[in-house]
Design an enzyme around this catalytic site. Structure first.
Site, PDB file in Angstrom:
ATOM      1  N   GLY A   1       0.807  -1.207   0.000  1.00 48.28           N
ATOM      2  CA  GLY A   1       0.000   0.000   0.000  1.00 48.28           C
ATOM      3  C   GLY A   1       0.840   1.256   0.000  1.00 48.28           C
ATOM      4  O   GLY A   1       2.031   1.220  -0.298  1.00 48.28           O
TER       5      GLY A   1
ATOM      6  N   HIS B   1      14.774  -7.723   1.401  1.00 47.02           N
ATOM      7  CA  HIS B   1      13.418  -7.975   1.896  1.00 47.02           C
ATOM      8  C   HIS B   1      13.385  -9.353   2.546  1.00 47.02           C
ATOM      9  O   HIS B   1      13.874 -10.333   1.977  1.00 47.02           O
ATOM     10  CB  HIS B   1      12.409  -7.908   0.751  1.00 47.02           C
TER      11      HIS B   1
ATOM     12  N   HIS C   1      15.969  -6.204  -2.507  1.00 48.19           N
ATOM     13  CA  HIS C   1      14.658  -5.641  -2.820  1.00 48.19           C
ATOM     14  C   HIS C   1      14.696  -4.181  -3.236  1.00 48.19           C
ATOM     15  O   HIS C   1      14.036  -3.790  -4.192  1.00 48.19           O
ATOM     16  CB  HIS C   1      13.740  -5.805  -1.611  1.00 48.19           C
TER      17      HIS C   1
ATOM     18  N   VAL D   1      17.316   6.387 -23.096  1.00 50.31           N
ATOM     19  CA  VAL D   1      18.059   7.645 -23.047  1.00 50.31           C
ATOM     20  C   VAL D   1      19.523   7.312 -22.765  1.00 50.31           C
ATOM     21  O   VAL D   1      19.847   6.689 -21.750  1.00 50.31           O
ATOM     22  CB  VAL D   1      17.493   8.592 -21.984  1.00 50.31           C
TER      23      VAL D   1
ATOM     24  N   GLU E   1       4.352  -7.348   2.559  1.00 51.49           N
ATOM     25  CA  GLU E   1       4.307  -7.138   3.997  1.00 51.49           C
ATOM     26  C   GLU E   1       2.883  -7.152   4.547  1.00 51.49           C
ATOM     27  O   GLU E   1       2.675  -7.380   5.740  1.00 51.49           O
ATOM     28  CB  GLU E   1       4.978  -5.802   4.341  1.00 51.49           C
TER      29      GLU E   1
ATOM     30  N   GLU F   1      12.884   5.966  -6.494  1.00 54.77           N
ATOM     31  CA  GLU F   1      13.995   5.158  -6.005  1.00 54.77           C
ATOM     32  C   GLU F   1      15.343   5.582  -6.568  1.00 54.77           C
ATOM     33  O   GLU F   1      16.387   5.291  -5.973  1.00 54.77           O
ATOM     34  CB  GLU F   1      13.742   3.679  -6.320  1.00 54.77           C
TER      35      GLU F   1
ATOM     36  N   ARG G   1      12.255  -4.221   8.323  1.00 47.06           N
ATOM     37  CA  ARG G   1      12.712  -5.234   7.371  1.00 47.06           C
ATOM     38  C   ARG G   1      14.152  -5.652   7.667  1.00 47.06           C
ATOM     39  O   ARG G   1      14.507  -6.824   7.531  1.00 47.06           O
ATOM     40  CB  ARG G   1      12.595  -4.698   5.941  1.00 47.06           C
TER      41      ARG G   1
ATOM     42  N   ARG H   1      14.230   1.071   4.422  1.00 45.78           N
ATOM     43  CA  ARG H   1      12.953   1.625   3.960  1.00 45.78           C
ATOM     44  C   ARG H   1      11.791   0.911   4.635  1.00 45.78           C
ATOM     45  O   ARG H   1      11.762  -0.315   4.710  1.00 45.78           O
ATOM     46  CB  ARG H   1      12.806   1.508   2.437  1.00 45.78           C
TER      47      ARG H   1
END
Length: 464
Positions: free
Chosen positions: A63, A255, A396, A170, A270, A426, A294, A436
């Site tokens: 989420g 992770h 992760h 690019v 999670e 990121e 984590r 994170r």
């Protein structure tokens, strides 16, 4: 669950030689920044090197974190932006960039509202590790957030006719003095020179680049990754060639719950733990607060000696996490009518697993985890059938990246702003510190994707 929207990217013959802003990357950050820039009257273009749109965003499952939202109030949850800041700062080892973190935690609710204004409704809540309050927003269908968000953003991109090209890479940022004035790109044997007043790097991290991972974290050499193949750090390369400074490049998140027993690597979101699942070792016993950060849960699984661990949950928990239907569909879930039968199927002590279940349910009833102090996501495991997923840690997320201001401006090695160059998502570094928090990556894409679109508008207005 919303039906998948079939988006047709533009044909390369439609590529023009000038846009107000070139956005590199078609994940949630890139799509959000393009939409925000367009709504401010700019002409953006999105360039994606892969044939598939969405980047790593499509793999996000839990989420989007935000505090003090109307959604929380509707669920009778009283939250505060200060608590959101403090818990993220603590979870990041207090190494987070304070200015970025302050902006992030103060603009999450606005981002939820902005999505809602576009018909992208996140009106259900769950919780992730390191958080003490339900602030992880997701659709009421409980569909995995990433694919849902990309699907809905693409509807907006289509509606506004923002040009989006796939399969175009690019290769170089064009720089005049200390200002970016365009890009050079290629698609197979075709070369393109595109002039622009600004460029937004939204290329994601480098979790799928084993060479970069090994360079900055040699201890992670050989680890599997949850990242899609395009997450190779292209934006970091482009930015450094333009003189950008990098930060926190050795901060790579592993992770804890990834299923790696098949030909493909599958991140087990999670939300499974957030809705009540527990972790057990090969003896069928819990060994950690499942919703610790984590970093800490990963360390606890690693300390089991390479055996991995098992997520254990029941039908009531499964009903709260729709992603489990997918996990089961691809063969990752072991099912049984009883805990004893489940223990036999996964090869752990049935006595131990039964005792673990009884102890857990007693603690849930008392609202206290007497073993490991877990405070969130406590739900009894009692409604059969029962399920297990074997998990172990994998690379992760890369917390490090391009050094940026809270306004997403790219900073060079002399601590000066590179004019016309912005980075969000990121690819940028500093927001997350050394760890994170789950639910913060999707939040980052929308909060700082919007910020990048707004700051590009402000920058271009200043050129006139």
């Amino acid at each position: 669950m919303a039906e998948k929207f079939i988006f047709e990217p533009n044909d390369i013959s439609q590529l023009e030689d000038h846009y107000d802003v070139v956005i590199i990357g078609s994940g949630a950050t890139g799509l959000t920044s393009a939409l925000q820039a367009y709504e401010l009257g700019l002409s953006p273009v999105v360039l994606e090197k892969m044939d598939r749109i969405g980047g790593n965003s499509t793999r996000a499952s839990s989420g989007m974190n935000a505090a003090e939202t109307s959604v929380q109030l509707e669920h009778h949850i009283i939250d505060s932006m200060d608590n959101f800041y403090d818990e993220t700062f603590e979870g990041g080892g207090k190494q987070n960039n304070p200015a970025m973190l302050r902006y992030f935690t103060q603009h999450g609710a606005l981002a939820i509202d902005w999505l809602a204004e576009h018909g992208i409704i996140l009106d259900d809540l769950t919780i992730t590790g390191g958080m003490k309050t339900k602030r992880t927003h997701r659709p009421s269908s409980m569909a995995p957030i990433g694919a849902f968000l990309i699907n809905e953003l693409l509807k907006q991109i289509d509606k506004t006719s923002i040009p989006l090209f796939t399969g175009i890479k690019v290769d170089h940022l064009v720089k005049d003095a200390n200002r970016i004035t365009g890009v050079r790109a290629s698609k197979q044997d075709q070369q393109f020179n595109i002039d622009s007043d600004a460029v937004i790097l939204a290329t994601g991290g480098f979790g799928a680049n084993s060479n970069l991972i090994t360079k900055y974290r040699p201890d992670l050499a050989g680890y599997n990754t949850t990242n899609q193949p395009g997450a190779t750090g292209d934006g970091i390369t482009l930015a450094t060639e333009a003189g950008a400074k990098l930060v926190d490049m050795d901060q790579v998140q592993v992770h804890p719950t990834v299923q790696q027993d098949t030909d493909h690597v599958y991140l087990i979101g999670e939300a499974v733990r957030g809705e009540g699942a527990i972790l057990v070792n090969n003896q069928g016993q819990r060994f950690v607060d499942e919703l610790d950060t984590r970093k800490n849960v990963t360390a606890a699984i690693d300390n089991l000696g390479g055996t991995g661990a098992y997520l254990i949950f029941d039908q009531a928990i499964r009903d709260r996490v729709k992603a489990i239907e997918f996990y089961d569909h691809v063969g990752l879930v072991t099912s049984a009518a009883s805990i004893t039968e489940l223990a036999d199927q996964i090869g752990v002590s049935s006595d131990n697993l039964n005792q673990t279940q009884v102890k857990w349910n007693q603690d849930v009833a008392r609202n206290t985890d007497s073993l490991y102090g877990r405070q969130t996501g406590m739900r009894a495991i009692e409604e059969g059938p029962f399920f297990a997923i074997h998990v172990s840690p994998a690379i992760h997320y890369t917390m490090g990246g391009i050094n940026v201001t809270a306004e997403t401006e790219v900073i060079d090695n002399d601590e000066k702003i590179i004019g016309g160059l912005f980075a969000a998502g990121e690819v940028s570094g500093g927001l997350h510190g050394n760890n994170r928090i789950g639910g913060n990556s999707i939040a980052e894409t929308v909060v700082f994707g919007r910020q990048a679109g707004q700051q590009v508008y402000k920058y271009i207005a200043g050129l006139k």
